[in-house]
Design a protein around this motif. Structure first.
Motif, PDB file in Angstrom:
ATOM      1  N   VAL A  52     -20.594  19.448 -16.046  1.00  0.00           N
ATOM      2  CA  VAL A  52     -20.115  19.794 -17.389  1.00  0.00           C
ATOM      3  C   VAL A  52     -20.914  19.039 -18.446  1.00  0.00           C
ATOM      4  O   VAL A  52     -21.318  19.599 -19.468  1.00  0.00           O
ATOM      5  CB  VAL A  52     -18.610  19.493 -17.534  1.00  0.00           C
ATOM      6  N   GLY A  53     -21.168  17.750 -18.198  1.00  0.00           N
ATOM      7  CA  GLY A  53     -21.915  16.958 -19.162  1.00  0.00           C
ATOM      8  C   GLY A  53     -23.333  17.462 -19.358  1.00  0.00           C
ATOM      9  O   GLY A  53     -23.830  17.532 -20.491  1.00  0.00           O
ATOM     10  N   ILE A  54     -23.995  17.808 -18.261  1.00  0.00           N
ATOM     11  CA  ILE A  54     -25.352  18.359 -18.372  1.00  0.00           C
ATOM     12  C   ILE A  54     -25.309  19.696 -19.103  1.00  0.00           C
ATOM     13  O   ILE A  54     -26.178  20.006 -19.928  1.00  0.00           O
ATOM     14  CB  ILE A  54     -25.985  18.503 -16.979  1.00  0.00           C
ATOM     15  N   SER A  55     -24.284  20.498 -18.822  1.00  0.00           N
ATOM     16  CA  SER A  55     -24.126  21.792 -19.483  1.00  0.00           C
ATOM     17  C   SER A  55     -23.926  21.621 -20.977  1.00  0.00           C
ATOM     18  O   SER A  55     -24.514  22.350 -21.789  1.00  0.00           O
ATOM     19  CB  SER A  55     -22.930  22.551 -18.890  1.00  0.00           C
ATOM     20  N   LEU A  56     -23.084  20.677 -21.362  1.00  0.00           N
ATOM     21  CA  LEU A  56     -22.840  20.432 -22.788  1.00  0.00           C
ATOM     22  C   LEU A  56     -24.117  19.984 -23.495  1.00  0.00           C
ATOM     23  O   LEU A  56     -24.388  20.391 -24.634  1.00  0.00           O
ATOM     24  CB  LEU A  56     -21.759  19.370 -22.952  1.00  0.00           C
ATOM     25  N   THR A  57     -24.893  19.153 -22.828  1.00  0.00           N
ATOM     26  CA  THR A  57     -26.147  18.697 -23.410  1.00  0.00           C
ATOM     27  C   THR A  57     -27.076  19.878 -23.678  1.00  0.00           C
ATOM     28  O   THR A  57     -27.676  19.986 -24.757  1.00  0.00           O
ATOM     29  CB  THR A  57     -26.842  17.692 -22.481  1.00  0.00           C
ATOM     30  N   ALA A  58     -27.183  20.776 -22.699  1.00  0.00           N
ATOM     31  CA  ALA A  58     -28.069  21.932 -22.846  1.00  0.00           C
ATOM     32  C   ALA A  58     -27.526  22.938 -23.854  1.00  0.00           C
ATOM     33  O   ALA A  58     -28.224  23.343 -24.788  1.00  0.00           O
ATOM     34  CB  ALA A  58     -28.278  22.597 -21.484  1.00  0.00           C
ATOM     35  N   ALA A 115     -32.673  20.541 -18.597  1.00  0.00           N
ATOM     36  CA  ALA A 115     -31.253  20.245 -18.382  1.00  0.00           C
ATOM     37  C   ALA A 115     -30.583  21.364 -17.593  1.00  0.00           C
ATOM     38  O   ALA A 115     -29.766  21.105 -16.694  1.00  0.00           O
ATOM     39  CB  ALA A 115     -30.547  20.042 -19.721  1.00  0.00           C
ATOM     40  N   ASN A 116     -30.920  22.612 -17.913  1.00  0.00           N
ATOM     41  CA  ASN A 116     -30.364  23.735 -17.160  1.00  0.00           C
ATOM     42  C   ASN A 116     -30.785  23.681 -15.696  1.00  0.00           C
ATOM     43  O   ASN A 116     -29.987  23.938 -14.796  1.00  0.00           O
ATOM     44  CB  ASN A 116     -30.824  25.056 -17.782  1.00  0.00           C
ATOM     45  N   ALA A 117     -32.053  23.367 -15.462  1.00  0.00           N
ATOM     46  CA  ALA A 117     -32.537  23.287 -14.085  1.00  0.00           C
ATOM     47  C   ALA A 117     -31.846  22.138 -13.336  1.00  0.00           C
ATOM     48  O   ALA A 117     -31.503  22.266 -12.159  1.00  0.00           O
ATOM     49  CB  ALA A 117     -34.051  23.089 -14.080  1.00  0.00           C
ATOM     50  N   LEU A 118     -31.620  21.030 -14.027  1.00  0.00           N
ATOM     51  CA  LEU A 118     -30.930  19.903 -13.396  1.00  0.00           C
ATOM     52  C   LEU A 118     -29.490  20.263 -13.062  1.00  0.00           C
ATOM     53  O   LEU A 118     -28.980  19.923 -11.995  1.00  0.00           O
ATOM     54  CB  LEU A 118     -30.971  18.689 -14.324  1.00  0.00           C
ATOM     55  N   ARG A 119     -28.839  20.958 -13.979  1.00  0.00           N
ATOM     56  CA  ARG A 119     -27.467  21.417 -13.711  1.00  0.00           C
ATOM     57  C   ARG A 119     -27.425  22.275 -12.459  1.00  0.00           C
ATOM     58  O   ARG A 119     -26.551  22.090 -11.595  1.00  0.00           O
ATOM     59  CB  ARG A 119     -26.954  22.215 -14.913  1.00  0.00           C
ATOM     60  N   ASN A 120     -28.352  23.200 -12.340  1.00  0.00           N
ATOM     61  CA  ASN A 120     -28.374  24.085 -11.174  1.00  0.00           C
ATOM     62  C   ASN A 120     -28.674  23.311  -9.892  1.00  0.00           C
ATOM     63  O   ASN A 120     -28.111  23.608  -8.835  1.00  0.00           O
ATOM     64  CB  ASN A 120     -29.412  25.189 -11.384  1.00  0.00           C
ATOM     65  N   MET A 121     -29.554  22.326  -9.982  1.00  0.00           N
ATOM     66  CA  MET A 121     -29.869  21.548  -8.781  1.00  0.00           C
ATOM     67  C   MET A 121     -28.649  20.753  -8.321  1.00  0.00           C
ATOM     68  O   MET A 121     -28.343  20.697  -7.119  1.00  0.00           O
ATOM     69  CB  MET A 121     -31.036  20.606  -9.028  1.00  0.00           C
ATOM     70  N   LEU A 139     -16.954  25.363 -18.136  1.00  0.00           N
ATOM     71  CA  LEU A 139     -17.761  26.086 -19.097  1.00  0.00           C
ATOM     72  C   LEU A 139     -18.065  27.506 -18.659  1.00  0.00           C
ATOM     73  O   LEU A 139     -18.610  28.289 -19.436  1.00  0.00           O
ATOM     74  CB  LEU A 139     -19.072  25.327 -19.337  1.00  0.00           C
ATOM     75  N   ASP A 140     -17.773  27.849 -17.408  1.00  0.00           N
ATOM     76  CA  ASP A 140     -18.039  29.203 -16.936  1.00  0.00           C
ATOM     77  C   ASP A 140     -17.275  30.204 -17.777  1.00  0.00           C
ATOM     78  O   ASP A 140     -16.090  30.049 -18.048  1.00  0.00           O
ATOM     79  CB  ASP A 140     -17.629  29.368 -15.475  1.00  0.00           C
ATOM     80  N   PHE A 184     -17.710  14.166 -21.592  1.00  0.00           N
ATOM     81  CA  PHE A 184     -17.786  15.157 -20.512  1.00  0.00           C
ATOM     82  C   PHE A 184     -16.791  14.894 -19.379  1.00  0.00           C
ATOM     83  O   PHE A 184     -16.692  15.692 -18.456  1.00  0.00           O
ATOM     84  CB  PHE A 184     -19.211  15.206 -19.946  1.00  0.00           C
ATOM     85  N   LEU A 185     -16.069  13.794 -19.442  1.00  0.00           N
ATOM     86  CA  LEU A 185     -15.068  13.490 -18.399  1.00  0.00           C
ATOM     87  C   LEU A 185     -13.778  14.232 -18.724  1.00  0.00           C
ATOM     88  O   LEU A 185     -12.739  13.639 -19.003  1.00  0.00           O
ATOM     89  CB  LEU A 185     -14.851  11.980 -18.315  1.00  0.00           C
TER      90      LEU A 185
END
Length: 356
Positions: A229-235, A329-335, A353-354, A92-93
């Motif tokens: 990005v990393g959290i997004s990829l996970t979700a 994971a989505n909620a964490l990304r948003n937070m 990822l947008d 994700f880096l």
């Protein structure tokens, strides 16, 4: 004026009392501190770990092609697994050295929903152009045939396994070339971060003369975006295909059975970066509930094995479902993007990822 002096004196006395009582009065981690912590505690160590994991790959391939014994085959599989897991910690880096020259895609061409790796590998194996085995040649080909996914394709082909037989000669030449290319890429990544004038120095010394980062804020935003990005990829890439049958995407390195280790390594690395950034240190007292919520969410992600089961090290008694992991994971990304980063006075904006 006397009231103001009294107030300041009272605050000083209160802070001194807290320190005397052993209660730390901490300031939020500065943007410069975030960047320094991310680089020194997370980024550089993880890229060095990837480099170290990849270095034995060429010799492991050569041993299989020389003897083909079960022992050396297991050793090669183990080394591939170590390298893939180490890569999961940096996937994700996606900025700096990973972005330059397309190194990320060259090193690991996944996700691959259209099957480019298998199609292009079959074409190469049909043509058997031995020029591709020359030093540096494979690195000039399509990214799909240069890295870990291509090497996995050769290692896991049960119909035509690597070994000392004459029929496997070209496959062995190709596998050794790809393994050497993986070593080159991982070495370049580590060097580009640490060398004088490299990416670490670029991020740690922002300013008017810096062609990428004009301020510490910009450098800090870069790292926070990588976390998002990393959290997004996970979700979206690891979990969503498990809950949406319309998404035809194979798990990462499924031929080698590495879906679960890949997920675990990803989540472990993401939380490590999250902790290093200390975004929560900016939270005012009335928003400290976010810290507790985030801790609970990380525990949920860490309690999953990434495939609907319960992780061996889970703190929960039950197994989080893929849907729960995806939602959390989505909620964490948003937070992180809309609450923590904003509180830390960082404008994240969009990430790569947008629009996907």
């Amino acid at each position: 004026m006397m009231i103001r002096k009294a107030t300041l004196a009272g605050l000083f006395t209160f802070a001194l009392a807290l320190q005397t009582a052993g209660i730390a009065v901490s300031e939020p981690l500065s943007h410069e501190g975030m960047v320094k912590a991310a680089i020194e505690q997370h980024i550089v160590p993880h890229f060095n770990a990837l480099k170290a994991a990849a270095e034995p790959l060429p010799a492991a391939v050569a041993n299989v092609c020389k003897t083909g014994s079960p022992e050396v085959n297991r050793a090669l599989s183990d080394q591939l697994a170590k390298t893939v897991v180490a890569y999961a910690g940096v996937d994700f880096l996606r900025f700096g050295p990973m972005l330059e020259k397309g190194r990320r895609e060259q090193l690991s061409f996944w996700p691959d929903p259209r099957g480019y790796v298998s199609r292009q590998m079959r074409l190469i194996l049909t043509k058997q152009d031995e020029a591709l085995a020359q030093p540096g040649a494979i690195g000039k080909q399509s990214a799909a045939v240069q890295g870990l996914t291509a090497l996995e394709y050769l290692i896991r082909d049960e119909e035509a396994p690597l070994g000392p037989d004459a029929s496997a000669r070209y496959r062995c030449l190709l596998a050794e070339a790809i393994a050497g290319n993986i070593v080159r890429l991982t070495s370049e990544l580590a060097e580009e971060w640490e060398k004088p004038g490299g990416w670490a120095e670029k991020m740690l010394k922002p300013g008017p003369e810096n062609d990428t980062y004009k301020s510490a804020d910009e450098a800090a935003v870069e790292v926070v975006k990588a976390l998002i990005v990393g959290i997004s990829l996970t979700a979206d890439v690891q979990m969503k295909p498990q809950i949406d049958p319309k998404i035809r995407l194979k798990p990462p390195y499924d031929k080698s059975g590495l879906q679960k280790p890949y997920y675990t390594a990803t989540v472990t690395s993401l939380r490590h970066l999250y902790n290093a950034l200390q975004l929560e240190s900016w939270l005012p007292a009335n928003r400290r509930w976010m810290k507790d919520w985030a801790n609970g969410t990380w525990r949920t992600l860490e309690s999953s094995d990434g495939a609907g089961g319960r992780a061996a090290h889970a703190e929960r008694d039950d197994a989080p479902t893929p849907r729960e992991v995806f939602d959390r994971a989505n909620a964490l990304r948003n937070m992180v993007a809309n609450r923590l980063a904003v509180t830390a006075k960082l404008t994240v904006g969009f990430n790569e990822l947008d629009g996907d």
